[in-house]
Design a protein around this motif. Structure first.
Motif: not given
Length: 256
Positions: A203-214
């Motif tokens: 539910q994190d609206v910024l999860k796309y940034k976390s995904e990109e960091a991988t």
């Protein structure tokens, strides 16, 4: 400012409940019994947080109880005091705790973004390694997760912590790839070799940034939970995966 707090010191259970930047449930499951020397983990807090706040986040989320037998969590505050007024939800749940950040502000430039004061933030972390180290790994939440990636990458590329043992792991909670224009070369190499564990909420609206960091980490381990931008409760993810990550990375490093 910036003194370290160790999880081995005694403290009372935090009474406040938090959302957004903190976990919302008590610890779950059984604490692990120590099998080897505890890994020393330097914890880097999020924006407008502090060592005191992050300790409460991990305590209320159950991390210290669940993983403390095998990990000594050490908390340190960033060098910059956050300007008032801070984000209302942070002030609501942590009214009496210091509010700090790892760089002063973001400055928009024609060719990107500059994190003004980033050098001081990184130098502060290096000083903590000098005075309180060694550390086996780093654990960062939000802005602190971005700083953790900087520390690991800069060490690998010989730009930081040259006199310290190589980091064995980095835990990245609600993280992102930092965008400072003067450090973009860190993400253009072959990829971060330091083992990384990435945790984010569905539910994190910024999860796309976390995904990109991988994408620039060579062997990222990803664990997700159902909540938002927070340090998740140990009841909401597979703790055995985290145990295995810590055991594998520390044991493998010890054998080399």
């Amino acid at each position: 400012a910036g003194g370290g707090l160790s999880s081995s010191s005694s403290s009372s259970q935090a009474q406040a409940r938090g959302v957004a930047a903190m976990a919302g449930k008590e610890a779950g499951g059984h604490a692990q019994q120590p099998t080897t020397r505890r890994a020393r983990v330097l914890c880097l807090h999020g924006y407008e947080n502090s060592a005191e706040i992050m300790r409460k986040q991990l305590q209320m989320a159950g991390w210290i109880d669940r993983f403390g037998a095998n990990c000594e969590f050490v908390f340190v505050s960033a060098p910059f005091e956050s300007d008032e007024p801070v984000t209302p939800i942070v002030q609501k749940f942590f009214p009496d705790d210091p509010k700090r950040q790892w760089f002063q502000r973001m400055e928009n430039l024609p060719n990107g973004v500059r994190y003004v004061g980033l050098g001081k933030g990184l130098a502060h972390i290096a000083h903590v390694f000098d005075t309180q180290g060694p550390f086996d790994g780093v654990l960062g939440f939000s802005q602190g997760a971005g700083m953790s990636l900087y520390v690991a990458s800069k060490q690998e590329q010989g730009e930081m912590l040259g006199g310290h043992p190589a980091l064995k792991f980095a835990v990245i909670i609600a993280g992102f790839r930092p965008r400072d224009v003067d450090h973009q070369h860190l993400w253009e190499a072959q990829g971060l070799r330091t083992p990384t564990l990435h945790i984010w909420g569905a539910q994190d609206v910024l999860k796309y940034k976390s995904e990109e960091a991988t994408t620039f980490c060579q062997e990222p381990l990803v664990i997700t939970h159902a909540a938002g931008h927070k340090v998740p409760s140990v009841k909401t993810f597979d703790c055995d995966q985290v145990d295995a990550f810590f055991a594998t990375t520390t044991n493998a490093a010890n054998e080399t």
